[in-house]
Design an enzyme around this catalytic site. Sequence first.
Site, mmCIF file in Angstrom:
data_model
loop_
_atom_site.group_PDB
_atom_site.id
_atom_site.type_symbol
_atom_site.label_atom_id
_atom_site.label_comp_id
_atom_site.label_asym_id
_atom_site.label_seq_id
_atom_site.Cartn_x
_atom_site.Cartn_y
_atom_site.Cartn_z
ATOM 1 N N ARG A 53 -8.804 -6.636 -8.682
ATOM 2 C CA ARG A 53 -9.681 -7.802 -8.882
ATOM 3 C C ARG A 53 -11.099 -7.304 -9.043
ATOM 4 O O ARG A 53 -11.354 -6.118 -8.919
ATOM 5 C CB ARG A 53 -9.611 -8.682 -7.636
ATOM 6 C CG ARG A 53 -9.907 -7.838 -6.384
ATOM 7 C CD ARG A 53 -10.187 -8.648 -5.158
ATOM 8 N NE ARG A 53 -10.116 -7.855 -3.948
ATOM 9 C CZ ARG A 53 -11.125 -7.149 -3.436
ATOM 10 N NH1 ARG A 53 -12.294 -7.103 -4.048
ATOM 11 N NH2 ARG A 53 -10.972 -6.465 -2.321
ATOM 12 N N LYS B 2 0.799 -1.226 0.000
ATOM 13 C CA LYS B 2 0.000 0.000 0.000
ATOM 14 C C LYS B 2 0.835 1.281 0.000
ATOM 15 O O LYS B 2 0.390 2.302 -0.502
ATOM 16 C CB LYS B 2 -0.992 -0.020 1.170
ATOM 17 C CG LYS B 2 -2.036 -1.138 0.976
ATOM 18 C CD LYS B 2 -2.901 -1.356 2.189
ATOM 19 C CE LYS B 2 -4.032 -0.371 2.252
ATOM 20 N NZ LYS B 2 -4.959 -0.686 3.367
#
Length: 453
Positions: free
Chosen positions: A292, A116
Amino acid sequence: MFKRVLIANRGEIALRIIYALKELGIESVVVYSEADENSLPVMMADYAVKIGPPNPINSYLNIKNILAAAEITNADAIHPGYGFLAENAEFAEMCRDHGITFIGPPPEAIRAMGDKVRAKKLMKEAGVPVVPGTDEPIEDVDEAFRIAKEIGFPVILKAAAGGGGRGMRLVRDEKQFRTAFQAARAEAEAAFKDGRIYIEKYLEDPRHIEIQILGDQHGNLIHLGERECSLQRRHQKIMEEALSPALDEEKRKWLGEVAVRGARAIGYHSAGTMEFLMDRDGNIYFIEMNTRVQVEHPVTEMITGVDIIKQMILIAQGEKLNMKQEDIEFRGHAIEARITAEDPERNFTPTAGKIEFLHKPGGPGVRVDSHIYAGYTIPPYYDSMIAKLIVWDENRDKAIRRLRRALEEFYIEGPGIKTIIPLHLKILENERFLKGDLSTHLLDEILGTFEEV
Ligand code: ADP
């Protein structure tokens, strides 16, 4: 062209992928654990391969067995769904090495966004606004403290390897900082085997707004508008809608372009989501990208008419996107209520057991994505989401009425089974919700328990 695709997942998303494959004329193979023997995906797929015991470590996360199942059944490609192996770059790479197409983005993009801190840095370089904070994980507590003061309290400590709402800690004032920092490090180390922590400005009462991206392998990238996912419990979304009541035309166009620019910078293809937070002054900042398909993708499908799962499959096959940005039009409003088998009266304890009576709502503008049926036993081993109720109507007010109507006629009954349907009905009565004045704390307000981070 794919002849046969393996689905490395279970539950509603496995079923959702089977629908898309059937409509595309592609055969489906589903893998399953011992606990899912009697599941709908197993009944509905063309082929089913048992890959292990109930514990996901030995089944849905068992890469060796999943690849073996793909080889035995001669599958051309694997769709990972969400969760499990969907954001596992090594798995995507191993598929590639075995000559099996991974239906998703390139492993490099998964890896870049999976960290991240790195993701934020890359996005910043691409000109995407990010939440003020550190560009690197911070090791030293004194340095961390200095930086936190510079950013200004309150700050939020985040694990670089965090996800799923875990690995975050709010620090309101200077005095708590050192203890909180050490604790966050230890927690991250224990939970993710990666103790790297970074610091972000804590935004008060923000909205969560995300952009759905779709891109092919030929450099065509578009966005399908935004979803508002501010209704969360412990950072987990429970109700989502498209479009967001907070964006006007101009801001929507700008944010869409920003998201596409960010995705382009990492060579993205397939479906993906750029997540942002919007503060009370309307400033928007990138927080992370999900590489995704997401649970809440149906609300976007309902307002755009684009089948996101089919697009992922066609893109993985190497086809060019058959639509341009100017072809995307937003029609009406869609809301999704995630129905989990949890008891909202008992601190959301998961419930399991046999469903003896089931009535799913229907009628115009109502879609239920779910793998449950009367006689189905909810296993205790997996995520507690058992259905997604999605409604569409011409505008937000009408969609809310329709959702209320559909929730009221949704019956899921069996000994010991509880769902959060009553909580959803409660949300629909809330004045702030009705006005479209959402924030990530609204659900806590509704629950009457203001539990922070
Ligand atoms: P995860 O990957 O665990 O889902 P995210 O970074 O996407 O974590 O954040 C999840 C949620 O946590 C956000 O939707 C928001 O509610 C809250 N959150 C994250 N970062 C901040 C921040 N800087 N300020 C306020 N809330 C935040």
